[in-house]
Design a protein around this motif. Sequence first.
Motif, PDB file in Angstrom:
ATOM      1  N   THR A   1       7.946  21.067 -13.470  1.00  0.00           N
ATOM      2  CA  THR A   1       7.901  19.610 -13.367  1.00  0.00           C
ATOM      3  C   THR A   1       6.452  19.165 -13.363  1.00  0.00           C
ATOM      4  OG1 THR A   1       9.910  19.623 -12.051  1.00  0.00           O
ATOM      5  CG2 THR A   1       8.563  17.632 -11.942  1.00  0.00           C
ATOM      6  N   LYS A   2       6.072  18.369 -14.329  1.00  0.00           N
ATOM      7  CA  LYS A   2       4.697  17.876 -14.384  1.00  0.00           C
ATOM      8  C   LYS A   2       4.579  16.516 -13.701  1.00  0.00           C
ATOM      9  CE  LYS A   2       2.613  20.159 -18.291  1.00  0.00           C
ATOM     10  NZ  LYS A   2       1.404  20.492 -17.591  1.00  0.00           N
ATOM     11  N   MET A   3       5.286  15.527 -14.220  1.00  0.00           N
ATOM     12  CA  MET A   3       5.204  14.179 -13.656  1.00  0.00           C
ATOM     13  C   MET A   3       6.121  14.123 -12.444  1.00  0.00           C
ATOM     14  SD  MET A   3       5.105  11.816 -17.024  1.00  0.00           S
ATOM     15  CE  MET A   3       3.972  12.196 -18.342  1.00  0.00           C
ATOM     16  N   TYR A   4       5.524  14.186 -11.272  1.00  0.00           N
ATOM     17  CA  TYR A   4       6.359  14.354 -10.075  1.00  0.00           C
ATOM     18  C   TYR A   4       6.309  13.185  -9.096  1.00  0.00           C
ATOM     19  CZ  TYR A   4       2.386  15.487  -7.082  1.00  0.00           C
ATOM     20  OH  TYR A   4       1.238  15.418  -6.359  1.00  0.00           O
ATOM     21  N   HIS A   5       5.381  12.249  -9.263  1.00  0.00           N
ATOM     22  CA  HIS A   5       5.427  11.066  -8.400  1.00  0.00           C
ATOM     23  C   HIS A   5       4.883   9.850  -9.145  1.00  0.00           C
ATOM     24  CE1 HIS A   5       1.087  11.851  -7.303  1.00  0.00           C
ATOM     25  NE2 HIS A   5       1.069  10.546  -7.113  1.00  0.00           N
ATOM     26  N   HIS A   6       5.319   8.674  -8.671  1.00  0.00           N
ATOM     27  CA  HIS A   6       4.715   7.433  -9.136  1.00  0.00           C
ATOM     28  C   HIS A   6       4.146   6.735  -7.908  1.00  0.00           C
ATOM     29  CE1 HIS A   6       9.101   5.827  -8.989  1.00  0.00           C
ATOM     30  NE2 HIS A   6       8.572   5.721  -7.823  1.00  0.00           N
ATOM     31  N   ALA A   7       3.095   5.953  -8.130  1.00  0.00           N
ATOM     32  CA  ALA A   7       2.380   5.369  -6.997  1.00  0.00           C
ATOM     33  C   ALA A   7       2.239   3.860  -7.159  1.00  0.00           C
ATOM     34  CB  ALA A   7       1.000   6.008  -6.868  1.00  0.00           C
ATOM     35  N   TYR A   8       2.291   3.195  -6.013  1.00  0.00           N
ATOM     36  CA  TYR A   8       2.180   1.743  -5.956  1.00  0.00           C
ATOM     37  C   TYR A   8       1.193   1.352  -4.869  1.00  0.00           C
ATOM     38  CZ  TYR A   8       6.385   1.812  -8.753  1.00  0.00           C
ATOM     39  OH  TYR A   8       7.283   2.054  -9.750  1.00  0.00           O
ATOM     40  N   GLU A   9       0.336   0.391  -5.176  1.00  0.00           N
ATOM     41  CA  GLU A   9      -0.504  -0.205  -4.150  1.00  0.00           C
ATOM     42  C   GLU A   9       0.326  -1.263  -3.437  1.00  0.00           C
ATOM     43  OE1 GLU A   9      -5.089   0.071  -5.492  1.00  0.00           O
ATOM     44  OE2 GLU A   9      -3.914  -1.445  -6.550  1.00  0.00           O
ATOM     45  N   VAL A  10       0.169  -1.311  -2.121  1.00  0.00           N
ATOM     46  CA  VAL A  10       0.944  -2.245  -1.313  1.00  0.00           C
ATOM     47  C   VAL A  10       0.022  -2.931  -0.301  1.00  0.00           C
ATOM     48  CG1 VAL A  10       3.103  -0.961  -1.599  1.00  0.00           C
ATOM     49  CG2 VAL A  10       1.626  -0.427   0.330  1.00  0.00           C
ATOM     50  N   PRO A  11       0.220  -4.232  -0.059  1.00  0.00           N
ATOM     51  CA  PRO A  11      -0.653  -4.935   0.884  1.00  0.00           C
ATOM     52  C   PRO A  11      -0.417  -4.518   2.334  1.00  0.00           C
ATOM     53  CG  PRO A  11       1.021  -6.417   0.038  1.00  0.00           C
ATOM     54  CD  PRO A  11       1.169  -5.124  -0.709  1.00  0.00           C
ATOM     55  N   LYS A  12       0.810  -4.130   2.664  1.00  0.00           N
ATOM     56  CA  LYS A  12       1.142  -3.727   4.037  1.00  0.00           C
ATOM     57  C   LYS A  12       1.962  -2.447   3.957  1.00  0.00           C
ATOM     58  CE  LYS A  12       1.050  -8.408   5.776  1.00  0.00           C
ATOM     59  NZ  LYS A  12       1.809  -9.553   6.214  1.00  0.00           N
ATOM     60  N   LEU A  13       1.335  -1.345   4.316  1.00  0.00           N
ATOM     61  CA  LEU A  13       1.973  -0.035   4.178  1.00  0.00           C
ATOM     62  C   LEU A  13       3.280   0.048   4.952  1.00  0.00           C
ATOM     63  CD1 LEU A  13       1.403   2.695   2.792  1.00  0.00           C
ATOM     64  CD2 LEU A  13       0.373   3.451   4.929  1.00  0.00           C
ATOM     65  N   GLU A  14       3.287  -0.392   6.194  1.00  0.00           N
ATOM     66  CA  GLU A  14       4.484  -0.291   7.025  1.00  0.00           C
ATOM     67  C   GLU A  14       5.629  -1.139   6.470  1.00  0.00           C
ATOM     68  OE1 GLU A  14       1.373  -0.620   8.207  1.00  0.00           O
ATOM     69  OE2 GLU A  14       1.159   1.301   9.246  1.00  0.00           O
ATOM     70  N   LEU A  15       5.314  -2.323   5.941  1.00  0.00           N
ATOM     71  CA  LEU A  15       6.342  -3.183   5.366  1.00  0.00           C
ATOM     72  C   LEU A  15       6.959  -2.517   4.135  1.00  0.00           C
ATOM     73  CD1 LEU A  15       7.944  -5.814   5.043  1.00  0.00           C
ATOM     74  CD2 LEU A  15       5.969  -6.737   3.784  1.00  0.00           C
ATOM     75  N   ALA A  16       6.125  -1.997   3.240  1.00  0.00           N
ATOM     76  CA  ALA A  16       6.629  -1.337   2.030  1.00  0.00           C
ATOM     77  C   ALA A  16       7.469  -0.112   2.391  1.00  0.00           C
ATOM     78  CB  ALA A  16       5.472  -0.942   1.126  1.00  0.00           C
ATOM     79  N   GLU A  17       7.012   0.637   3.383  1.00  0.00           N
ATOM     80  CA  GLU A  17       7.759   1.815   3.849  1.00  0.00           C
ATOM     81  C   GLU A  17       9.136   1.384   4.377  1.00  0.00           C
ATOM     82  OE1 GLU A  17       7.193   5.174   7.300  1.00  0.00           O
ATOM     83  OE2 GLU A  17       5.385   4.290   6.442  1.00  0.00           O
ATOM     84  N   GLU A  18       9.170   0.308   5.143  1.00  0.00           N
ATOM     85  CA  GLU A  18      10.436  -0.179   5.691  1.00  0.00           C
ATOM     86  C   GLU A  18      11.381  -0.645   4.585  1.00  0.00           C
ATOM     87  OE1 GLU A  18      13.577  -0.950   7.881  1.00  0.00           O
ATOM     88  OE2 GLU A  18      11.819   0.160   8.556  1.00  0.00           O
ATOM     89  N   ILE A  19      10.840  -1.304   3.582  1.00  0.00           N
ATOM     90  CA  ILE A  19      11.683  -1.740   2.458  1.00  0.00           C
ATOM     91  C   ILE A  19      12.330  -0.537   1.789  1.00  0.00           C
ATOM     92  CG2 ILE A  19      11.623  -2.738   0.133  1.00  0.00           C
ATOM     93  CD1 ILE A  19       9.482  -4.702   1.265  1.00  0.00           C
TER      94      ILE A  19
END
Length: 135
Positions: free
Chosen positions: A78-96
Amino acid sequence: MDFDPDIFRFHHIGVACRRIETEERGWIALGYAREGDRFEDPQQGIAGVFIVGPGPRMELLEELPGSDTLTPFLDAGTKMYHHAYEVPKLELAEEILRQYRGKVISPPKPAVAFGGRRVVFMILPNRMITELIEL
């Protein structure tokens, strides 16, 4: 919960490789070039470079000596194993993502690649690994 485009901003696709320089040659043939310098992150056990070109930004990653961070992906081919997003509030994005049954697989920690900003890795029910990068 309705999707809010201001919370998740696409940043890159993570590519596992045994040797960055070998992997990079194939991407150069497709019009990609380095974006910034090579970095090493002992806490995550990886070294990497970002490359940009005619498609999405890619992060080429190899293991540091003694690390097995990428071994499961490399062994599985497996080469492409993650995608990444910038988020203004880490805890909020994690909760979503938790509301959609996302699970933390690597808790928040500072990342060298992002000047010490925190990142968290989560896995979604579709088995996609998502990196959230704190703005």
